[in-house]
Design an enzyme around this catalytic site. Structure first.
Site, mmCIF file in Angstrom:
data_model
loop_
_atom_site.group_PDB
_atom_site.id
_atom_site.type_symbol
_atom_site.label_atom_id
_atom_site.label_comp_id
_atom_site.label_asym_id
_atom_site.label_seq_id
_atom_site.Cartn_x
_atom_site.Cartn_y
_atom_site.Cartn_z
ATOM 1 N N GLY A 213 -11.754 -26.864 21.303
ATOM 2 C CA GLY A 213 -10.815 -27.712 22.025
ATOM 3 C C GLY A 213 -9.972 -28.647 21.189
ATOM 4 N N ALA A 214 -9.947 -28.474 19.856
ATOM 5 C CA ALA A 214 -9.213 -29.425 19.020
ATOM 6 C C ALA A 214 -7.740 -29.500 19.391
ATOM 7 C CB ALA A 214 -9.369 -29.060 17.549
ATOM 8 N N ASP A 337 -3.103 -26.154 11.166
ATOM 9 C CA ASP A 337 -4.198 -25.470 11.870
ATOM 10 C C ASP A 337 -4.979 -24.576 10.915
ATOM 11 O OD1 ASP A 337 -5.873 -24.652 13.937
ATOM 12 O OD2 ASP A 337 -4.518 -23.110 14.654
#
Length: 718
Positions: A213-214, A337
């Site tokens: 869920g970052a 990311d």
């Protein structure tokens, strides 16, 4: 009474003693004969996993062994006879969404998972379903979790099967009956989009799990629970909390000094430990891969200052108490990311004439790392994929030498970065073969644009991407979209971790191909995103066998023995992050979701059951009445709120409905659907997220995209 189907061919088949017989009357349990005598179902402990090579016919932990090498000593199937492999059993799973699980096989029984965290137990030789456990994840809330409704498998321990559910529960299941034993809620804040997609690991009677869920704005952590009771043993937060308050431990006091400003406190920080772990029983160290930041934008998150520990790091933790031992950060201040949640492998390598106990990882950032697993000191790091965000890794400092090019927060306009946010390698597991000395990596060639968003707005809404950057933005032009897709390719890479160089590579059409398995039979097995399962010769990459798979294959296969024969199993099912967000642009866009288990053996004669896919619907858009400005705003709203499920620029990868192909009736009902009319079918409500005028603008953009598709695909219709 237990209603599972049972017959003498089941693996749990040897009952002994009157007491066992009486017990079985109320709760049928059968036992398998192993090298150490009669055992109950899933009777696995640390000693068995540590000594897994003494019973190579089993696959008792996610990576087979604690070192996560995903190598099997079995060689009945080898490079001389693999072309005789044939399908021996198949099983259609309940939900046709992404399948990412590594099956566990213990004493003739296979335990695996499908979409929505549904667990299946099969007779590993025949494929007969022994039981099924559905944890009843609320499907109306699927959009609250990242990325897709996937699950990477279970762990087994002392008669129980352990499952992390999409909605964040840790569940212990009786391995004989499939009934729940206990369940605990792992989520610390239900107002945030926490979930679980990873497989748990078990060390010393503790089941360990992280969360996902970052991208949605959470604070990462990893938790250990007692396998008997479900009581929490310890929890380690992977990013610090509010610096105005005491931190949970000294490691977080250290980490807090590497964060700046106060925006990250509200944003959560990210750093979720959503997948990989490994364990060294001699050093008693648990290794945990940590994910990306929230927001992605380094300037918006931390004023473009500091390393932001422990983002994109490998953490070494004492599994007895959860205490920090060491860390190595692959991407300080990560802004792209570049998670370090990718598969980690422990091995003993001879480097410069000395035996070194190492941990190896090929994280998203494009460098292959070899670290000393006692200390975390980097031994070597080289590019295994195209990289332009850093020149190299300085082995003296262990830090990358950044380029200015990729610092999009300092640039005006978009910049192309290699690798993009799905990296040079994502979650699909690699494997290590000690005979060849090679690591087999599902490699990506993937580049995208990043562009700074000035003063990005933070929203607490669940299921909303909190990036602070425009990532992979592109026009609706079909040729431009295809030009990007042409650059998104993949391959199976054989990498020498000692020499840090490529040995061979097999090209694939696109990214997100399956994880790998290597064996003593000089074989590497891998599934592909375009719907095949393949065996290659491990030494040189020559393709020796191939079979169709009906759908894309992302999961890593396993091999095992049952009834004296060696089997290879592939979990099949296209889905997950790439398929839903960018699958519409990929070269395998024609692959449809179809979830199944395919198991092969030498001489298998089963015929593959082929799905009957319906034809794609022709768009039926209403008249376009919106202005160009409203359509443009609708595009931004659609990509911000809907693309994670329905595809970038509304080009679906086929897993969820393609919003360009809506029927006339669905267009009429569009506003009601967005506001919750199809909750029962898994479409969440955006009534509290989007204003009616915003929904109309999204609809206007979808009408535009439907007309684009008519021009592209149906212009010759009469």
């Amino acid at each position: 009474m237990n209603t599972q189907r049972f017959h003498p061919s089941h693996a749990w088949r040897r009952h002994t003693g009157l007491a066992l017989a009486l017990f079985a009357f109320c709760q049928p349990v059968a036992f398998a004969e192993t090298g150490s005598g009669a055992r109950g179902p899933a009777d696995v402990d640390g000693e068995r996993i540590i000594n897994a090579d003494k019973e190579p016919g089993n696959w008792m932990s996610t990576g087979r062994t604690y070192d996560e090498q995903r190598y099997s000593p079995l060689d009945d199937i080898n490079d001389e006879n693999v072309d005789e492999l044939g399908l021996t059993w198949q099983y259609k799973l309940d939900v046709d969404r992404g399948v990412e699980a590594t099956p566990i096989v213990v004493d003739g029984v296979m335990y695996t998972t499908g979409a929505y965290s549904i667990v299946y137990a099969f007779d590993a030789a025949s494929g007969e379903l022994l039981w099924k456990h559905d944890p009843k994840v609320d499907r109306t809330k699927a959009a609250s979790f990242c990325c897709g409704v996937v699950n990477r498998g279970v762990a087994v321990w002392k008669g129980k099967v352990f499952l992390g559910t999409l909605d964040g529960r840790m569940v212990a299941i009786d391995a004989a009956s499939g009934k729940e034993v206990w369940s605990v809620d792992t989520i610390i804040d239900h107002d945030r989009s926490y979930g679980i997609t990873g497989a748990p690991r078990i060390v010393k009677d503790k089941v360990i799990i992280g969360n996902s869920g970052a991208e949605f704005g959470v604070r990462g952590y990893i938790t250990a629970y007692d396998t008997e009771t479900g009581d929490k043993a310890w929890r380690f937060f992977t990013v610090p909390g509010d610096p105005a308050k005491p931190q949970e431990n000294e490691a977080l006091e250290m980490a807090a000094k590497t964060w700046h400003g106060d925006a990250w406190i509200e944003q959560g920080g990210g750093g979720t430990a959503w997948d990989s772990m490994a364990y060294d029983p001699d050093l008693n160290l648990l290794y945990v891969g940590v994910g990306n930041g929230s927001m992605w934008n380094y300037k918006a998150r931390s004023d473009a200052k500091g390393d932001n520990l422990f983002l994109s790091s490998i953490l070494a933790i004492n599994p007895d108490n959860g205490e920090y031992v060491w860390h190595y950060q692959t991407t300080p201040g990560d802004a792209w990311d570049y998670t370090a949640t990718q598969h980690m492998i422990l091995a003993d390598l001879e480097i410069d004439g000395k035996k070194r106990e190492v941990i190896m990882q090929a994280p998203k950032n494009g460098f292959f790392y070899v670290l000393d697993r006692k200390t975390g000191k980097v031994i070597s790091a080289e590019k295994y994929a195209p990289v332009n965000w850093a020149e190299k890794v300085d082995l003296e400092t262990g830090r990358p030498v950044f380029t200015d090019h990729a610092k999009y927060w300092e640039q005006d306009g978009p910049v192309v970065v290699q690798p993009g946010f799905w990296g040079g390698h994502d979650w699909q597991p690699m494997s290590y073969n000690p005979n060849t000395g090679l690591v087999y990596i599902p490699k990506h060639y993937f580049e995208v644009t990043y562009e700074d968003v000035r003063d990005p707005e933070w929203t607490p809404q669940k299921g909303f991407y909190q990036l602070g950057t425009k990532a992979a933005a592109m026009s609706d032009d079909a040729e431009e979209m295809q030009s990007w897709a042409d650059r998104w390719t993949g391959g199976l890479l054989a990498w020498d971790p000692v020499k840090q160089e490529k040995v061979w590579e097999v090209p694939h059409k696109t990214i997100f191909n399956g994880g790998t398995l290597s064996t003593a039979g000089n074989l590497v097995f891998e599934g592909t995103a375009d719907g095949r399962v393949v065996a290659y010769r491990a030494t040189d990459g020559k393709k020796l066998w191939e079979s169709p798979a009906n759908s894309g294959v992302m999961a890593a296969p396993v091999t095992y023995m049952a009834g004296g024969e060696q089997y290879v199993t592939f979990m099949v099912g296209w889905g997950g992050a790439f398929s839903t967000f960018a699958g519409g642009q990929s070269k395998n866009a024609g692959v449809r979701p179809y979830a199944e288990v395919l198991t092969f053996k030498i001489g298998g004669k089963e015929k593959l059951a082929e799905p009957d896919f319906p034809p794609l619907a022709k768009p039926e858009p209403p008249e376009q009445t919106a202005s160009a400005a409203d359509i443009a705003e609708g595009k931004d709203l659609m990509n911000g709120h809907c693309s994670q499920c329905h595809g970038m620029n509304a080009a679906s990868g086929g897993v969820t409905p393609d919003l360009r192909r809506l029927s006339a009736d669905t267009h009429d009902q569009f506003k009601a659907i967005v506001m919750g009319a199809r909750l029962s079918k898994g479409m969440p409500s955006y009534a509290e997220v989007l204003e009616p005028a915003q929904i109309e603008k999204i609809h206007a953009y979808l009408i535009k995209r439907a007309n684009d598709l008519l021009d592209e695909e149906y212009s010759d219709d009469q």
